[in-house]
Design a protein around this motif. Sequence first.
Motif, PDB file in Angstrom:
ATOM      1  N   ILE A   1      12.193   1.759   0.499  1.00 27.23           N
ATOM      2  CA  ILE A   1      11.040   0.884   0.793  1.00 27.23           C
ATOM      3  C   ILE A   1      11.081  -0.372  -0.077  1.00 27.23           C
ATOM      4  O   ILE A   1      10.739  -1.478   0.364  1.00 27.23           O
ATOM      5  CB  ILE A   1       9.738   1.664   0.586  1.00 27.23           C
ATOM      6  N   LYS A   2      11.533  -0.200  -1.331  1.00 23.38           N
ATOM      7  CA  LYS A   2      11.618  -1.366  -2.212  1.00 23.38           C
ATOM      8  C   LYS A   2      12.617  -2.382  -1.666  1.00 23.38           C
ATOM      9  O   LYS A   2      12.365  -3.599  -1.684  1.00 23.38           O
ATOM     10  CB  LYS A   2      12.023  -0.900  -3.610  1.00 23.38           C
ATOM     11  N   ASN A   3      13.769  -1.857  -1.190  1.00 22.92           N
ATOM     12  CA  ASN A   3      14.760  -2.767  -0.598  1.00 22.92           C
ATOM     13  C   ASN A   3      14.181  -3.471   0.634  1.00 22.92           C
ATOM     14  O   ASN A   3      14.373  -4.681   0.834  1.00 22.92           O
ATOM     15  CB  ASN A   3      16.012  -1.985  -0.212  1.00 22.92           C
TER      16      ASN A   3
ATOM     17  N   ARG B   1       2.155   6.789  -6.608  1.00 20.11           N
ATOM     18  CA  ARG B   1       1.181   7.807  -7.028  1.00 20.11           C
ATOM     19  C   ARG B   1       1.722   9.214  -6.777  1.00 20.11           C
ATOM     20  O   ARG B   1       1.611  10.112  -7.617  1.00 20.11           O
ATOM     21  CB  ARG B   1      -0.125   7.606  -6.259  1.00 20.11           C
ATOM     22  N   GLN B   2       2.332   9.413  -5.565  1.00 15.68           N
ATOM     23  CA  GLN B   2       2.916  10.728  -5.276  1.00 15.68           C
ATOM     24  C   GLN B   2       4.044  11.067  -6.249  1.00 15.68           C
ATOM     25  O   GLN B   2       4.181  12.216  -6.679  1.00 15.68           O
ATOM     26  CB  GLN B   2       3.453  10.745  -3.844  1.00 15.68           C
ATOM     27  N   LEU B   3       4.853  10.035  -6.589  1.00 13.33           N
ATOM     28  CA  LEU B   3       5.936  10.273  -7.545  1.00 13.33           C
ATOM     29  C   LEU B   3       5.394  10.685  -8.904  1.00 13.33           C
ATOM     30  O   LEU B   3       5.915  11.607  -9.549  1.00 13.33           O
ATOM     31  CB  LEU B   3       6.787   8.999  -7.656  1.00 13.33           C
TER      32      LEU B   3
ATOM     33  N   ALA C   1       0.833  -1.206   0.000  1.00 11.58           N
ATOM     34  CA  ALA C   1       0.000   0.000   0.000  1.00 11.58           C
ATOM     35  C   ALA C   1       0.866   1.253   0.000  1.00 11.58           C
ATOM     36  O   ALA C   1       0.612   2.220  -0.734  1.00 11.58           O
ATOM     37  CB  ALA C   1      -0.939  -0.007   1.209  1.00 11.58           C
ATOM     38  N   GLU C   2       1.915   1.250   0.869  1.00  9.05           N
ATOM     39  CA  GLU C   2       2.811   2.425   0.912  1.00  9.05           C
ATOM     40  C   GLU C   2       3.535   2.604  -0.414  1.00  9.05           C
ATOM     41  O   GLU C   2       3.725   3.733  -0.874  1.00  9.05           O
ATOM     42  CB  GLU C   2       3.819   2.248   2.043  1.00  9.05           C
ATOM     43  N   ASN C   3       3.919   1.456  -1.015  1.00 12.86           N
ATOM     44  CA  ASN C   3       4.601   1.529  -2.306  1.00 12.86           C
ATOM     45  C   ASN C   3       3.683   2.142  -3.367  1.00 12.86           C
ATOM     46  O   ASN C   3       4.094   2.998  -4.162  1.00 12.86           O
ATOM     47  CB  ASN C   3       5.054   0.134  -2.715  1.00 12.86           C
ATOM     48  N   ALA C   4       2.416   1.724  -3.391  1.00  9.55           N
ATOM     49  CA  ALA C   4       1.458   2.272  -4.363  1.00  9.55           C
ATOM     50  C   ALA C   4       1.232   3.762  -4.119  1.00  9.55           C
ATOM     51  O   ALA C   4       1.169   4.567  -5.058  1.00  9.55           O
ATOM     52  CB  ALA C   4       0.138   1.505  -4.272  1.00  9.55           C
TER      53      ALA C   4
END
Length: 255
Positions: A225-227, A30-32, A23-26
Amino acid sequence: NKKVEEANLTLGDMEASKKRFTAENADLLRQLQELESNANLLLKNKSGLVSALEEQKRIADDEAKDRISLLGKHRNLEHEAEGLKSSFEEETSSKENLFRQLNKALGDADMWRQKYEIDGLAKAEELEMSKLKLQARLSESQSTIEQLNNKLTQLDKSKTNLQGDLNEMSTQLDQAQILNDAMEKKAKQFDRIIGEYKSKVDGLSKDLDIAQKDTRNVSSELFRIKNAYDEAVLQLEEVRRENKNLSVEIKDIMD
């Protein structure tokens, strides 16, 4: 059994962490995307403002060239007006000289006529000779008077023409002065507009720098976060393998 329950709890926590990270990644993606869209919009606005600024600069340069050209014409008109004024004064002086010569010739004729009347018959021969001389001189004076009158007429015409040219030059000079004042006002207005555009471009540049900085920060956070997500996935796979091994052991024990 306790180890299985702990493994199941750990597995549940890992699943919850995975969902939270997803969820945080999505959300971060979106913010990016929004930041990239805003950055692109700022770049387009900056490009448009820079083009408008260049156009205003070009117009201001053209106006400045026109103003310089008008100032040159204005100075030329002033020089021509001075030349016409000088010519008019010279013609007036020539006219006064011609009047003085005419009055002198008329005075000489009157003097000789009076002398003839006083001396009378005693000097008839002399007077006759003088009369002939006077007639010749009178004829010459009349011819001179006619020439002077013709020249005077020409001078009057030249004076009229010069006065008309002088009035026209004065009118053109006034128009050039009015146009010059208008061009100066317009140049000041263009300077003010250019200043406003520069301020807008500087503000957009600052906004763009801030947006790029935020984009870099978000990219760094997304990478972190991806790592963390990849590490959590690895841990989850490890827990699943341990859970599977425990299940096999439990099955062996139960058997």
